[in-house]
Design an enzyme around this catalytic site. Structure first.
Site, PDB file in Angstrom:
ATOM      1  N   ARG A   1       0.923  -1.292  -0.031  1.00  0.00           N
ATOM      2  CA  ARG A   1      -0.218   0.042   0.149  1.00  0.00           C
ATOM      3  C   ARG A   1       0.763   1.241   0.160  1.00  0.00           C
ATOM      4  O   ARG A   1       1.890   1.296   0.831  1.00  0.00           O
ATOM      5  CB  ARG A   1      -0.830   0.109   1.353  1.00  0.00           C
TER       6      ARG A   1
ATOM      7  N   THR B   1      -1.158   7.458  -0.524  1.00  0.00           N
ATOM      8  CA  THR B   1      -2.549   7.204  -1.264  1.00  0.00           C
ATOM      9  C   THR B   1      -3.281   5.987  -0.503  1.00  0.00           C
ATOM     10  O   THR B   1      -4.668   5.959  -0.907  1.00  0.00           O
ATOM     11  CB  THR B   1      -2.557   6.983  -2.881  1.00  0.00           C
TER      12      THR B   1
ATOM     13  N   ASP C   1       0.134  -3.491  12.283  1.00  0.00           N
ATOM     14  CA  ASP C   1       0.721  -3.874  11.082  1.00  0.00           C
ATOM     15  C   ASP C   1       1.022  -5.264  10.778  1.00  0.00           C
ATOM     16  O   ASP C   1       2.144  -5.617  11.619  1.00  0.00           O
ATOM     17  CB  ASP C   1       1.838  -2.911  10.639  1.00  0.00           C
TER      18      ASP C   1
ATOM     19  N   ASP D   1       4.603  -6.305   9.598  1.00  0.00           N
ATOM     20  CA  ASP D   1       5.561  -5.878  10.654  1.00  0.00           C
ATOM     21  C   ASP D   1       5.604  -6.743  11.709  1.00  0.00           C
ATOM     22  O   ASP D   1       6.734  -7.095  12.382  1.00  0.00           O
ATOM     23  CB  ASP D   1       5.629  -4.317  11.249  1.00  0.00           C
TER      24      ASP D   1
HETATM   25  C1  PRP Z   1      -1.161  -5.036   4.430  1.00  0.00           C
HETATM   26  C2  PRP Z   1      -1.937  -6.176   4.454  1.00  0.00           C
HETATM   27  C3  PRP Z   1      -2.865  -6.246   3.056  1.00  0.00           C
HETATM   28  C4  PRP Z   1      -3.079  -4.911   3.054  1.00  0.00           C
HETATM   29  C5  PRP Z   1      -4.385  -4.347   3.483  1.00  0.00           C
HETATM   30  O1  PRP Z   1      -0.183  -5.020   3.569  1.00  0.00           O
HETATM   31  O2  PRP Z   1      -1.195  -7.742   4.632  1.00  0.00           O
HETATM   32  O3  PRP Z   1      -2.134  -6.820   2.032  1.00  0.00           O
HETATM   33  O4  PRP Z   1      -2.191  -4.053   3.998  1.00  0.00           O
HETATM   34  O5  PRP Z   1      -4.843  -3.054   3.221  1.00  0.00           O
HETATM   35  P1  PRP Z   1      -5.890  -2.540   2.250  1.00  0.00           P
HETATM   36  O6  PRP Z   1      -7.275  -3.476   2.598  1.00  0.00           O
HETATM   37  O7  PRP Z   1      -6.344  -1.022   2.716  1.00  0.00           O
HETATM   38  O8  PRP Z   1      -5.360  -2.682   0.896  1.00  0.00           O
HETATM   39  P2  PRP Z   1       0.927  -3.893   3.240  1.00  0.00           P
HETATM   40  O9  PRP Z   1       0.459  -2.975   2.090  1.00  0.00           O
HETATM   41  O10 PRP Z   1       1.160  -3.113   4.473  1.00  0.00           O
HETATM   42  O11 PRP Z   1       2.188  -4.660   2.917  1.00  0.00           O
HETATM   43  P3  PRP Z   1       3.095  -5.460   3.720  1.00  0.00           P
HETATM   44  O12 PRP Z   1       2.177  -7.077   3.836  1.00  0.00           O
HETATM   45  O13 PRP Z   1       4.229  -5.768   2.594  1.00  0.00           O
HETATM   46  O14 PRP Z   1       3.580  -4.971   5.035  1.00  0.00           O
HETATM   47  N1  URA Z   2      -2.552  -3.407   6.996  1.00  0.00           N
HETATM   48  C1  URA Z   2      -2.434  -3.883   8.069  1.00  0.00           C
HETATM   49  O1  URA Z   2      -1.171  -4.648   8.212  1.00  0.00           O
HETATM   50  N2  URA Z   2      -2.804  -3.604   9.221  1.00  0.00           N
HETATM   51  C2  URA Z   2      -4.102  -2.760   9.106  1.00  0.00           C
HETATM   52  O2  URA Z   2      -4.679  -2.382  10.024  1.00  0.00           O
HETATM   53  C3  URA Z   2      -4.471  -2.663   7.866  1.00  0.00           C
HETATM   54  C4  URA Z   2      -3.767  -2.579   6.680  1.00  0.00           C
END
Ligand code: PRP
Ligand code: URA
Length: 209
Positions: A104, A108, A200, A203
């Protein structure tokens, strides 16, 4: 319209509480996500087709059931989806695994695809996309787009925690995709995080910050 299944089994709810707890460290968080993924896989496979075969027990001939060999693929959304793959494979060890990389954009909140690799026979497989979080729904909708663009026809989406906004996004964009969740939370905050949520997911799974 996509159906939404909330898996409110006590074991799932118990483990989810400790996943949410900010005092749960990386090792335990990872183990719990893995365990909940296995329990959810048990529920999500409830409609798997079976066929009758004849076998011989030590006592007699019996007509009994086996899985009818439906081809499945698990697709984690990178990164956090990876934490759910092994848990699902414990119950469906023959499933293939594809990967879709999305992050994400922090400004945005829109998903950006940086990787996609799926099994070659996409059109013949049923897909389960896994990701712990369904927040705005942007990543899930984009992952489903990516699978459909490559020929996937039968897709389920499985996550630990969903926000109402994410559920609505899938229902609006992909009404043929059913959603399987462990909890439906209250809302998103101004940063697009699920409230109460778990923070997160990537993380917490991988110990990054
Ligand atoms: C997180 C999570 C989803 C996304 C959800 O990933 O694992 O993929 O956010 O958010 P959304 O419904 O608003 O799209 P992130 O983009 O943080 O990436 P990561 O898993 O690499 O940390
Ligand atoms: N992605 C995450 O990892 N946690 C949230 O709460 C939303 C998006």
């Amino acid at each position: 319209m996509s159906k939404v299944y909330v898996f409110d089994h006590p074991l799932i709810q118990h483990k989810l509480t400790y996943i949410r707890d900010k005092n749960t460290g990386t090792k335990e968080f990872r183990e719990l996500v893995d365990e909940v993924a296995t329990l959810m896989a048990f529920e999500i496979t409830r409609d798997m087709p079976v066929e009758e075969i004849e076998i011989e027990t030590p006592v007699t001939i019996a007509k009994t059931k086996v899985l009818s060999g439906k081809k499945l693929a698990i697709v984690p959304i990178l990164r956090a989806g990876i934490g759910m793959v092994d848990g699902v494979l414990k119950l469906i060890p023959a499933a293939k695994v594809g990967h879709i990389g999305l992050y994400r954009d922090p400004e945005t909140l829109k998903p950006v695809e940086y990787y996609a690799k799926l099994p070659a026979d996409v059109e013949e497989r049923d897909f389960i996309i896994v990701d712990p979080m369904l927040a705005t729904g942007g990543s899930a909708v984009e992952a489903i787009n990516s699978l459909k663009k490559r020929g996937a026809k039968n897709i389920k989406f499985m996550c630990l925690i969903a926000a109402p906004e994410g559920v609505k996004a899938i229902q609006e964009e992909h009404s043929d995709v059913d959603i399987y969740i462990a909890a439906l939370d209250e809302k998103l905050n101004d940063h697009g995080y699920i409230v109460p949520g778990l923070g997160d997911a990537g993380d917490r799974l991988f110990g990054t910050k």
